[in-house]
Write a protein that holds these residues in place. Structure first.
Motif, PDB file in Angstrom:
ATOM      1  N   ILE A 134       7.433  -2.109  -6.505  1.00 13.14           N
ATOM      2  CA  ILE A 134       8.707  -1.579  -6.973  1.00 13.14           C
ATOM      3  C   ILE A 134       8.587  -0.987  -8.373  1.00 13.14           C
ATOM      4  N   ALA A 135       7.665  -1.532  -9.192  1.00 12.30           N
ATOM      5  CA  ALA A 135       7.498  -1.015 -10.552  1.00 12.30           C
ATOM      6  C   ALA A 135       7.046   0.433 -10.563  1.00 12.30           C
ATOM      7  N   GLU A 136       6.448   0.891  -9.480  1.00  7.12           N
ATOM      8  CA  GLU A 136       5.935   2.258  -9.461  1.00  7.12           C
ATOM      9  C   GLU A 136       7.032   3.308  -9.306  1.00  7.12           C
ATOM     10  N   LEU A 137       8.292   2.878  -9.148  1.00  7.84           N
ATOM     11  CA  LEU A 137       9.389   3.832  -9.277  1.00  7.84           C
ATOM     12  C   LEU A 137       9.357   4.494 -10.655  1.00  7.84           C
ATOM     13  N   ALA A 138       8.932   3.724 -11.656  1.00 12.42           N
ATOM     14  CA  ALA A 138       8.807   4.290 -13.003  1.00 12.42           C
ATOM     15  C   ALA A 138       7.717   5.357 -13.043  1.00 12.42           C
ATOM     16  N   THR A 139       6.620   5.109 -12.353  1.00 16.85           N
ATOM     17  CA  THR A 139       5.533   6.106 -12.272  1.00 16.85           C
ATOM     18  C   THR A 139       6.011   7.366 -11.560  1.00 16.85           C
ATOM     19  N   ALA A 140       6.692   7.173 -10.439  1.00 10.99           N
ATOM     20  CA  ALA A 140       7.188   8.319  -9.671  1.00 10.99           C
ATOM     21  C   ALA A 140       8.104   9.187 -10.519  1.00 10.99           C
ATOM     22  N   LYS A 141       8.967   8.544 -11.289  1.00 14.68           N
ATOM     23  CA  LYS A 141       9.892   9.290 -12.140  1.00 14.68           C
ATOM     24  C   LYS A 141       9.168   9.948 -13.312  1.00 14.68           C
ATOM     25  N   GLN A 142       8.260   9.216 -13.947  1.00 20.11           N
ATOM     26  CA  GLN A 142       7.573   9.739 -15.129  1.00 20.11           C
ATOM     27  C   GLN A 142       6.799  11.009 -14.819  1.00 20.11           C
ATOM     28  N   TYR A 143       6.132  11.040 -13.655  1.00 19.04           N
ATOM     29  CA  TYR A 143       5.306  12.196 -13.307  1.00 19.04           C
ATOM     30  C   TYR A 143       6.005  13.117 -12.294  1.00 19.04           C
ATOM     31  N   ASP A 144       7.258  12.812 -11.962  1.00 19.61           N
ATOM     32  CA  ASP A 144       8.064  13.622 -11.053  1.00 19.61           C
ATOM     33  C   ASP A 144       7.298  13.904  -9.762  1.00 19.61           C
ATOM     34  N   SER A 160      12.455   9.970  -4.345  1.00 19.32           N
ATOM     35  CA  SER A 160      13.726   9.503  -3.811  1.00 19.32           C
ATOM     36  C   SER A 160      13.488   8.251  -2.977  1.00 19.32           C
ATOM     37  N   VAL A 161      14.549   7.483  -2.773  1.00 20.51           N
ATOM     38  CA  VAL A 161      14.494   6.264  -1.965  1.00 20.51           C
ATOM     39  C   VAL A 161      15.552   6.353  -0.877  1.00 20.51           C
ATOM     40  N   TYR A 189       0.806  -1.224   0.000  1.00 16.05           N
ATOM     41  CA  TYR A 189       0.000   0.000   0.000  1.00 16.05           C
ATOM     42  C   TYR A 189       0.840   1.276   0.000  1.00 16.05           C
ATOM     43  N   GLY A 190       1.884   1.304   0.809  1.00 14.41           N
ATOM     44  CA  GLY A 190       2.540   2.554   1.160  1.00 14.41           C
ATOM     45  C   GLY A 190       2.986   3.419  -0.002  1.00 14.41           C
ATOM     46  N   PHE A 191       3.816   2.873  -0.908  1.00 18.05           N
ATOM     47  CA  PHE A 191       4.404   3.701  -1.956  1.00 18.05           C
ATOM     48  C   PHE A 191       3.392   4.157  -3.003  1.00 18.05           C
ATOM     49  N   PRO A 192       2.581   3.276  -3.588  1.00 16.67           N
ATOM     50  CA  PRO A 192       1.609   3.783  -4.570  1.00 16.67           C
ATOM     51  C   PRO A 192       0.591   4.735  -3.961  1.00 16.67           C
ATOM     52  N   ALA A 193       0.215   4.513  -2.701  1.00 13.16           N
ATOM     53  CA  ALA A 193      -0.705   5.455  -2.045  1.00 13.16           C
ATOM     54  C   ALA A 193      -0.045   6.821  -1.917  1.00 13.16           C
ATOM     55  N   ALA A 194       1.224   6.847  -1.547  1.00 15.13           N
ATOM     56  CA  ALA A 194       1.939   8.112  -1.438  1.00 15.13           C
ATOM     57  C   ALA A 194       1.999   8.837  -2.775  1.00 15.13           C
ATOM     58  N   ALA A 198      16.726   1.818  -7.646  1.00 19.23           N
ATOM     59  CA  ALA A 198      16.105   3.145  -7.739  1.00 19.23           C
ATOM     60  C   ALA A 198      16.853   4.005  -8.744  1.00 19.23           C
ATOM     61  N   GLU A 199      18.166   3.982  -8.664  1.00 16.17           N
ATOM     62  CA  GLU A 199      18.967   4.812  -9.558  1.00 16.17           C
ATOM     63  C   GLU A 199      18.812   4.373 -11.009  1.00 16.17           C
ATOM     64  N   SER A 200      18.553   3.091 -11.239  1.00 14.18           N
ATOM     65  CA  SER A 200      18.328   2.635 -12.613  1.00 14.18           C
ATOM     66  C   SER A 200      17.035   3.204 -13.197  1.00 14.18           C
ATOM     67  N   PHE A 201      16.112   3.597 -12.330  1.00 14.72           N
ATOM     68  CA  PHE A 201      14.893   4.275 -12.770  1.00 14.72           C
ATOM     69  C   PHE A 201      15.094   5.788 -12.884  1.00 14.72           C
TER      70      PHE A 201
END
Length: 561
Positions: free
Chosen positions: A464-474, A544-545, A434-439, A515-518
């Protein structure tokens, strides 16, 4: 005499002209996004799929902002958080079959936490419904049946003309107390077909107030006014109803101690002289609440966690204010008041008499001292230091989202949320991830504040895949991952119960390198440097992670006297 229902709203000349000459190139999906826009939506979450492409094509002709996640369940968690933060119904666009079903765990959490999520799913073409031809990709025998036991209400649109009304009805349902997730289903061909219907303009879907019966609030006010030892349990319903101010006024007028449930974190000031904080898994708190001669329960069903695992046995009179009829008097006999928490507390404030009780603050302080002594005896310094570091690093007005992990279980009881609607966890349904995608959903709702997500390494692998979402939408989210090499709480449970743990150990990646690879900055920290590293990450724009390798232990809860 003219009655309200006799009134007919006549279209203006401009509305008539627009209705007779709708724009060309629209499909059924346009009716979906036009209706959402007319209802006031600004942001939608989701994932495209073959049957839902009509909706997604229409997005590019709309003003709606789209946040696309990588897994439907995570999109549901993001919508859940958006709904909690804004108080608006958060649209969640899904495709048929596997895509829709993957959202079920997130919708279960939204239902348990009363988060308003408006899920709109495609369906196989109408030719395959109602006993027609079969064998469509993604087909389910009865897709709606998979959701009826989870969501608050189910709505269908089988023709284009039904789309606006179905979505408006679902919107109203989602935002009527208790808030919750709702489900709308539209076949693929209805979404894809060109439409000549007028554009959907402003829609009226105002939720109805759940108003308390005055004779019940009058009786409750009398009981509380004459009580010798009143106490209050404040649940998530206080937060959802934005009623924390009313709660504080009532508690101070009655001189009644207040404990907040894990879902009600922040509903009452942590350091207030009447605050019992949130130590629900403690017999000292349970004993205190059992001793109340009148116990006011607001916005809580007193479920497993809120009743110290069903060991709580109130001896006095219970008054329960609850918007969810299914939870009203479901666990304890009470004077049940079916109402929105804010409206019921307002009614009590108007009629309750002021109480003086010079011993209340001292009795609260004694309970908290006993709790602190018990926790101190368990020698859990690392855990308390880590949680304190997180609290110091996190700005007071920043929301935090906690996965099902040991640090979160500590936070339920021991973390000062500082304000209502700032601390959220998956304790409603209790699913991992829940935590990361909810954030991410919270950051989309309010880009001006940094948002904290807290996960264990087990829960982190769910999203973990949502690191891509976090980066895409900053998105402005800092993700704290506590890595203990497995499912830490299950390891504890199994070791305590069976002497050893099975299926709890995990191979996992280098989270910082991943994380850095994303393109997301990551840092490995220690308990000693956590506060500094976390504060720096939260102060830096974008995702950030922060990785904390640590084995934390859970405090021993006490259920029995």
């Amino acid at each position: 005499m003219t009655h309200d229902h006799d009134l007919v709203l006549r279209p203006t000349a401009a509305q008539t002209e627009a209705a007779l000459n709708p724009p060309t190139g629209r499909n059924g999906g346009d009716l979906v996004v036009e209706t959402l826009t007319g209802l006031g939506a600004t942001t939608v979450f989701g994932l495209p799929g073959q049957h839902a492409l009509g909706m997604f094509d229409a997005l590019r002709r709309s003003s709606l902002r789209y946040i696309g996640l990588r897994v439907e369940n995570n999109a549901g968690f993001a919508a859940d958080a958006y709904g909690r933060i804004t108080g608006e119904a958060a649209p969640l666009l899904l495709s048929t079959g596997p895509g829709a079903l993957t959202s079920l765990a997130a919708l279960q959490e939204a239902a348990a936490a009363s988060a308003p999520v408006l899920a709109i799913s495609s369906q196989i073409p109408t030719a395959g419904l109602g006993g027609g031809r079969h064998g469509y990709l993604h087909e389910l025998p009865d897709q709606q049946a998979s959701f009826r036991g989870v969501v608050k209400s189910v709505h269908t649109a089988r023709t284009q003309s039904q789309i606006p009304s179905a979505i408006a009805a679902a919107w109203e349902s989602a935002l009527t107390a208790p808030h919750g997730p709702v489900w709308v289903e539209i076949p693929q061909d209805v979404l894809l077909a060109e439409t000549h219907l007028p554009m959907v303009t402003a829609m009226d879907a105002t939720p109805e107030d759940v108003v308390p019966r005055p004779e019940l609030t009058a009786l409750a006010a009398d009981l509380l006014s004459r009580a010798a030892r009143p106490a209050i349990i404040a649940g998530g319903g206080v937060v959802r109803a934005d009623a924390s101010g009313k709660l504080r006024q009532l508690a101070e007028k009655l001189n009644a101690p207040v404990v907040t449930t894990f879902g009600g974190k922040g509903a009452f000031p942590w350091n207030h002289p009447l605050s019992l904080q949130s130590w629900l898994e403690d017999r000292h708190t349970t004993d205190f609440l059992e001793d109340a001669d009148v116990l006011l329960v607001v916005g809580s069903g007193l479920g497993e966690l809120s009743s110290n695992y069903h060991t709580f046995k109130p001896r006095g009179r219970v008054v329960q204010i609850e918007a969810d009829l299914g939870k009203l008097e479901s666990n304890h006999p009470a004077l049940g008041i079916h109402a929105d928490a804010r409206l019921a507390l307002s009614a009590l404030l108007e009629t309750v008499e002021e109480r003086t009780d010079p011993t209340a603050a001292d009795r609260v302080a004694a309970v908290l001292a006993n709790v602190a002594e018990r926790i101190a005896s368990q020698e859990l310094i690392l855990e308390q230091d880590v949680l304190a570091s997180v609290r110091r690093a996190l700005p007071d007005d920043s929301p935090s989202f906690w996965d099902m992990t040991i640090l979160a279980y500590w936070a339920w009881s021991a973390f000062d949320a500082r304000a209502a609607n700032t601390m959220h966890s998956a304790q409603g349904a209790g699913g991992l991830g829940y935590g990361f995608p909810a954030a991410l959903g919270a950051a989309a709702a309010d880009p001006g504040r940094p948002v904290l997500a807290v996960s264990g390494d087990g829960g982190a692998l769910y999203s973990i895949a949502e690191l891509a979402t976090a980066k895409q939408y900053d998105l402005n989210v800092t993700w704290l991952i506590v890595d203990d090499g497995g499912y830490g709480i299950l390891r504890e449970y199994m070791t305590d119960t069976f002497g050893q743990a099975t299926a709890t150990e995990l191979a996992r990646p280098d989270y910082v390198a991943l994380a850095e690879s994303f393109g997301v900055p990551g840092v490995r920290t220690t308990p000693e440097t956590l506060e500094e590293d976390l504060a720096k990450a939260l102060a830096s724009p974008g995702p950030s992670v922060v990785l904390l390798p640590a084995v934390l232990r859970m405090f021993a809860a006490t259920h029995l006297g």
